[in-house]
Scaffold this active site. Structure first.
Site, PDB file in Angstrom:
ATOM      1  N   GLY A  13      33.515  74.898  53.785  1.00  0.00           N
ATOM      2  CA  GLY A  13      33.338  74.259  52.478  1.00  0.00           C
ATOM      3  C   GLY A  13      34.571  73.602  51.883  1.00  0.00           C
ATOM      4  O   GLY A  13      34.627  73.382  50.670  1.00  0.00           O
ATOM      5  N   ARG A  92      23.185  70.719  60.753  1.00  0.00           N
ATOM      6  CA  ARG A  92      21.783  70.491  61.114  1.00  0.00           C
ATOM      7  C   ARG A  92      21.467  69.004  61.088  1.00  0.00           C
ATOM      8  O   ARG A  92      21.963  68.285  60.218  1.00  0.00           O
ATOM      9  CB  ARG A  92      20.842  71.180  60.109  1.00  0.00           C
ATOM     10  CG  ARG A  92      20.691  72.645  60.295  1.00  0.00           C
ATOM     11  CD  ARG A  92      19.712  73.196  59.285  1.00  0.00           C
ATOM     12  NE  ARG A  92      18.347  72.718  59.506  1.00  0.00           N
ATOM     13  CZ  ARG A  92      17.517  73.236  60.398  1.00  0.00           C
ATOM     14  NH1 ARG A  92      17.897  74.228  61.160  1.00  0.00           N
ATOM     15  NH2 ARG A  92      16.295  72.760  60.528  1.00  0.00           N
ATOM     16  N   LEU A  94      18.907  66.142  60.211  1.00  0.00           N
ATOM     17  CA  LEU A  94      17.847  66.052  59.202  1.00  0.00           C
ATOM     18  C   LEU A  94      16.579  65.464  59.802  1.00  0.00           C
ATOM     19  O   LEU A  94      16.633  64.594  60.671  1.00  0.00           O
ATOM     20  CB  LEU A  94      18.315  65.180  58.045  1.00  0.00           C
ATOM     21  CG  LEU A  94      19.576  65.649  57.315  1.00  0.00           C
ATOM     22  CD1 LEU A  94      19.971  64.624  56.256  1.00  0.00           C
ATOM     23  CD2 LEU A  94      19.369  67.013  56.680  1.00  0.00           C
ATOM     24  N   HIS A 110      32.362  62.825  58.782  1.00  0.00           N
ATOM     25  CA  HIS A 110      32.489  63.188  60.201  1.00  0.00           C
ATOM     26  C   HIS A 110      33.945  63.015  60.633  1.00  0.00           C
ATOM     27  O   HIS A 110      34.561  61.991  60.308  1.00  0.00           O
ATOM     28  CB  HIS A 110      31.567  62.310  61.051  1.00  0.00           C
ATOM     29  CG  HIS A 110      31.604  62.686  62.489  1.00  0.00           C
ATOM     30  ND1 HIS A 110      30.961  63.809  62.982  1.00  0.00           N
ATOM     31  CD2 HIS A 110      32.246  62.129  63.546  1.00  0.00           C
ATOM     32  CE1 HIS A 110      31.198  63.902  64.271  1.00  0.00           C
ATOM     33  NE2 HIS A 110      31.974  62.907  64.641  1.00  0.00           N
ATOM     34  N   GLU A 175      39.926  63.444  55.276  1.00  0.00           N
ATOM     35  CA  GLU A 175      38.514  63.669  54.929  1.00  0.00           C
ATOM     36  C   GLU A 175      38.384  63.940  53.438  1.00  0.00           C
ATOM     37  O   GLU A 175      37.532  63.383  52.743  1.00  0.00           O
ATOM     38  CB  GLU A 175      37.946  64.874  55.693  1.00  0.00           C
ATOM     39  CG  GLU A 175      37.783  64.661  57.175  1.00  0.00           C
ATOM     40  CD  GLU A 175      37.102  65.854  57.845  1.00  0.00           C
ATOM     41  OE1 GLU A 175      36.194  66.453  57.247  1.00  0.00           O
ATOM     42  OE2 GLU A 175      37.492  66.202  58.973  1.00  0.00           O
TER      43      GLU A 175
HETATM   44  C1  GRF Z   1      34.662  68.769  58.645  1.00  0.00           C
HETATM   45  O1  GRF Z   1      35.595  68.466  59.652  1.00  0.00           O
HETATM   46  C2  GRF Z   1      33.595  67.699  58.571  1.00  0.00           C
HETATM   47  O2  GRF Z   1      34.075  66.424  58.869  1.00  0.00           O
HETATM   48  C3  GRF Z   1      32.623  68.137  59.622  1.00  0.00           C
HETATM   49  O3  GRF Z   1      32.599  69.553  59.539  1.00  0.00           O
HETATM   50  C4  GRF Z   1      33.846  70.014  58.987  1.00  0.00           C
HETATM   51  C5  GRF Z   1      33.493  70.812  57.776  1.00  0.00           C
HETATM   52  O4  GRF Z   1      34.628  71.392  57.168  1.00  0.00           O
HETATM   53  N1  GRF Z   1      31.331  67.524  59.428  1.00  0.00           N
HETATM   54  P1  GRF Z   1      34.505  72.034  55.731  1.00  0.00           P
HETATM   55  O5  GRF Z   1      33.373  73.064  55.804  1.00  0.00           O
HETATM   56  O6  GRF Z   1      34.202  70.948  54.756  1.00  0.00           O
HETATM   57  O7  GRF Z   1      35.818  72.699  55.471  1.00  0.00           O
END
Ligand code: GRF
Length: 202
Positions: A13, A92, A94, A110, A175
Site C-alpha cells: 500500500g 487481480r 478485472l 505498473h 511511482e
Molecule cells: C508497485 O510496484 C506497483 O507498481 C505494482 O505493485 C507494487 C505495489 O506496491 N502494481 P505498493 O503496494 O503500492 O507499495
C-alpha cells in the site's frame, strides 16, 4: 465538488499512501479517498488506511469466479459513490463486466515502461533483459493485463550494480510521484483520448 477516489490493493500500500499524502497536501485538489478495498486479508495497506481514518473493506477473492467477485467490489464502490478507481498493487485481472461499469475511470500503476515487461516481477524482467533505462507507467485500465492508454510515464536509469531491490526502490519513488500527477490530470478532466494516446488539454 469533491471527487471521490476508491483504491483497490492487495498488499503493502505504499502507492495508496502516496496518493493519500498528495490529497492531504493539496497536490490532488478537491478530492478525497472514500474507500480502500483489499482482496487479501492482512494486507498492510488496509492498516495504513485505518491509521489515516479512511474507510476500508476486505473482500476475500479466493475461490470466487472473476465476475462474481467484481460485482461485490463494484457494489461497495457504488455504495461509496466513487468517481475514480485507483489500482495500487491490486493483484487481480478485472473482468470485462467491471471495466465496462467504470469506463475510463480505472487507473493502474505498473513498475515498467509499458509495453515492456507487463505482468509480474517487471523490475527483475528489466534487469534480466539488460535494458539501460527502466521506469513506471500510469495507464487507464481495460480488460487486458497492463494495457490501456498511457497517462504518465517516468524513466529511471539502470545502474551496473543494481539489484532487483535497488532498482525497485528507484522506480517506486517515481511511482509515488507520477500516480498523483496522473490522478490530478484525470480528475481535472484536462485530457482527451485519441486512439491509444492520452493528450493533455489546457
Ligand atoms: C508497485 O510496484 C506497483 O507498481 C505494482 O505493485 C507494487 C505495489 O506496491 N502494481 P505498493 O503496494 O503500492 O507499495
Amino acid at each position: 465538488m469533491t471527487k471521490r477516489i476508491g483504491v483497490l490493493l492487495s498488499g503493502r500500500g505504499s502507492n495508496f499512501e502516496a496518493l493519500a499524502e498528495s490529497v492531504a497536501a493539496g497536490r490532488i485538489p478537491n478530492a478525497e479517498i472514500a474507500i480502500v478495498i483489499s482482496n487479501r486479508e492482512g494486507a498492510p495497506g488496509i492498516d495504513r488506511a485505518k491509521t489515516r481514518g479512511i474507510a476500508t473493506r476486505v473482500i476475500p477473492s479466493k475461490g470466487l469466479e472473476r465476475e462474481v467477485y467484481d460485482r461485490q467490489v463494484g457494489a461497495v464502490l457504488d455504495e461509496y459513490k466513487v468517481d475514480l478507481i485507483c489500482l495500487a498493487g491490486y493483484m487481480r485481472l478485472l473482468s470485462p463486466y467491471f471495466v465496462a461499469q467504470f469506463p475510463n475511470r480505472i487507473l493502474n500503476i505498473h513498475p515498467s515502461l509499458l509495453p515492456s515487461f507487463p505482468g509480474l516481477e517487471s523490475q527483475r524482467q528489466a534487469l534480466e533483459y539488460g535494458v539501460k533505462f527502466a521506469g513506471c507507467t500510469v495507464h487507464f485500465v481495460d480488460e487486458n493485463l497492463d494495457a490501456g492508454p498511457i497517462i504518465v510515464q517516468a524513466v529511471v536509469p539502470v545502474k551496473d550494480d543494481d539489484t532487483e531491490a535497488s532498482l525497485s526502490e528507484r522506480i517506486l519513488k517515481e511511482e509515488h510521484r507520477i500516480y498523483s500527477e496522473a490522478v490530478r490530470i484525470v480528475l481535472e478532466g484536462k485530457y482527451k483520448i485519441a486512439g491509444r494516446r492520452v493528450l493533455r488539454v489546457t
